[in-house]
Design a protein around this motif. Structure first.
Motif, PDB file in Angstrom:
ATOM      1  N   THR A  67     -10.796   0.742  12.105  1.00  0.00           N
ATOM      2  CA  THR A  67      -9.486   1.299  11.760  1.00  0.00           C
ATOM      3  C   THR A  67      -8.804   0.461  10.689  1.00  0.00           C
ATOM      4  N   ALA A  68      -8.862  -0.856  10.805  1.00  0.00           N
ATOM      5  CA  ALA A  68      -8.261  -1.736   9.794  1.00  0.00           C
ATOM      6  C   ALA A  68      -8.928  -1.526   8.434  1.00  0.00           C
ATOM      7  N   GLU A  69     -10.248  -1.428   8.436  1.00  0.00           N
ATOM      8  CA  GLU A  69     -10.968  -1.185   7.176  1.00  0.00           C
ATOM      9  C   GLU A  69     -10.596   0.182   6.595  1.00  0.00           C
ATOM     10  N   GLY A  70     -10.471   1.178   7.455  1.00  0.00           N
ATOM     11  CA  GLY A  70     -10.087   2.513   7.006  1.00  0.00           C
ATOM     12  C   GLY A  70      -8.680   2.550   6.436  1.00  0.00           C
ATOM     13  N   LEU A  71      -7.762   1.818   7.060  1.00  0.00           N
ATOM     14  CA  LEU A  71      -6.392   1.732   6.530  1.00  0.00           C
ATOM     15  C   LEU A  71      -6.385   1.046   5.168  1.00  0.00           C
ATOM     16  N   ALA A  72      -7.160  -0.029   5.052  1.00  0.00           N
ATOM     17  CA  ALA A  72      -7.222  -0.769   3.787  1.00  0.00           C
ATOM     18  C   ALA A  72      -7.853   0.075   2.682  1.00  0.00           C
ATOM     19  N   ALA A  73      -8.864   0.870   3.031  1.00  0.00           N
ATOM     20  CA  ALA A  73      -9.553   1.695   2.037  1.00  0.00           C
ATOM     21  C   ALA A  73      -8.807   2.996   1.746  1.00  0.00           C
ATOM     22  N   GLY A  74      -7.849   3.333   2.600  1.00  0.00           N
ATOM     23  CA  GLY A  74      -7.104   4.570   2.403  1.00  0.00           C
ATOM     24  C   GLY A  74      -7.739   5.784   3.028  1.00  0.00           C
ATOM     25  N   THR A  75      -8.816   5.596   3.796  1.00  0.00           N
ATOM     26  CA  THR A  75      -9.468   6.740   4.437  1.00  0.00           C
ATOM     27  C   THR A  75      -8.814   7.103   5.763  1.00  0.00           C
ATOM     28  N   VAL A  76      -8.081   6.168   6.355  1.00  0.00           N
ATOM     29  CA  VAL A  76      -7.328   6.435   7.583  1.00  0.00           C
ATOM     30  C   VAL A  76      -5.851   6.438   7.196  1.00  0.00           C
ATOM     31  N   LYS A  77      -5.176   7.497   7.552  1.00  0.00           N
ATOM     32  CA  LYS A  77      -3.760   7.622   7.217  1.00  0.00           C
ATOM     33  C   LYS A  77      -2.895   6.937   8.264  1.00  0.00           C
ATOM     34  N   LYS A  78      -1.806   6.339   7.786  1.00  0.00           N
ATOM     35  CA  LYS A  78      -0.839   5.725   8.685  1.00  0.00           C
ATOM     36  C   LYS A  78      -0.181   6.831   9.509  1.00  0.00           C
ATOM     37  N   SER A  79      -0.018   6.587  10.805  1.00  0.00           N
ATOM     38  CA  SER A  79       0.557   7.616  11.663  1.00  0.00           C
ATOM     39  C   SER A  79       2.054   7.757  11.396  1.00  0.00           C
ATOM     40  N   ARG A  80       2.544   8.926  11.659  1.00  0.00           N
ATOM     41  CA  ARG A  80       3.965   9.223  11.501  1.00  0.00           C
ATOM     42  C   ARG A  80       4.593   9.312  12.893  1.00  0.00           C
TER      43      ARG A  80
END
Length: 122
Positions: A67-80
């Motif tokens: 999840t951290a890698e996905g957030l850093a790469a932009g493939t996982v969106k920050k939750s609202r």
């Protein structure tokens, strides 16, 4: 389980808990957690919007890294933050609803403290 156990010792929630928690889960649920120190189970925490993902303990590290890698790469969106229900909007965002809510909070504090602790009203 998640919660604010420090309030059972008479301490204010740390790390912005008084500001961030109501923004995440709503004023009513946030106040309940802050005033009682009750723990919230993982499934309820996800439903409330307190956590984004519930995983088994044995896979926690792997999922956290992914999840951290996905957030850093932009493939996982920050939750609202979750949208409030109509009832919660009426209670939390209108003067009559707020009046009722804060009266209920005062009743809960009086019941739990026996009226012997003036700090909640200071």
């Amino acid at each position: 389980k998640m919660g604010l156990p420090e309030v059972k010792l008479g301490l204010l929630p740390g790390f912005g808990g008084t500001q961030n928690l109501p923004a995440l889960v709503g004023v009513q649920a946030g106040l309940d957690m802050m005033l009682t120190g009750k723990d919230v189970r993982a499934d309820k925490a996800k439903k409330m919007g307190l956590v984004d993902l519930v995983v088994a303990p044995q896979s926690l590290e792997k999922v956290a890294i992914e999840t951290a890698e996905g957030l850093a790469a932009g493939t996982v969106k920050k939750s609202r933050p979750k949208k409030k229900s109509l009832v919660n909007r009426i209670i939390e965002d209108t003067p009559p609803g707020q009046y009722v809510m804060w009266n209920k909070v005062k009743q809960m504090v009086d019941k739990n403290s026996g009226g012997h602790y003036p700090a909640p009203y200071a």
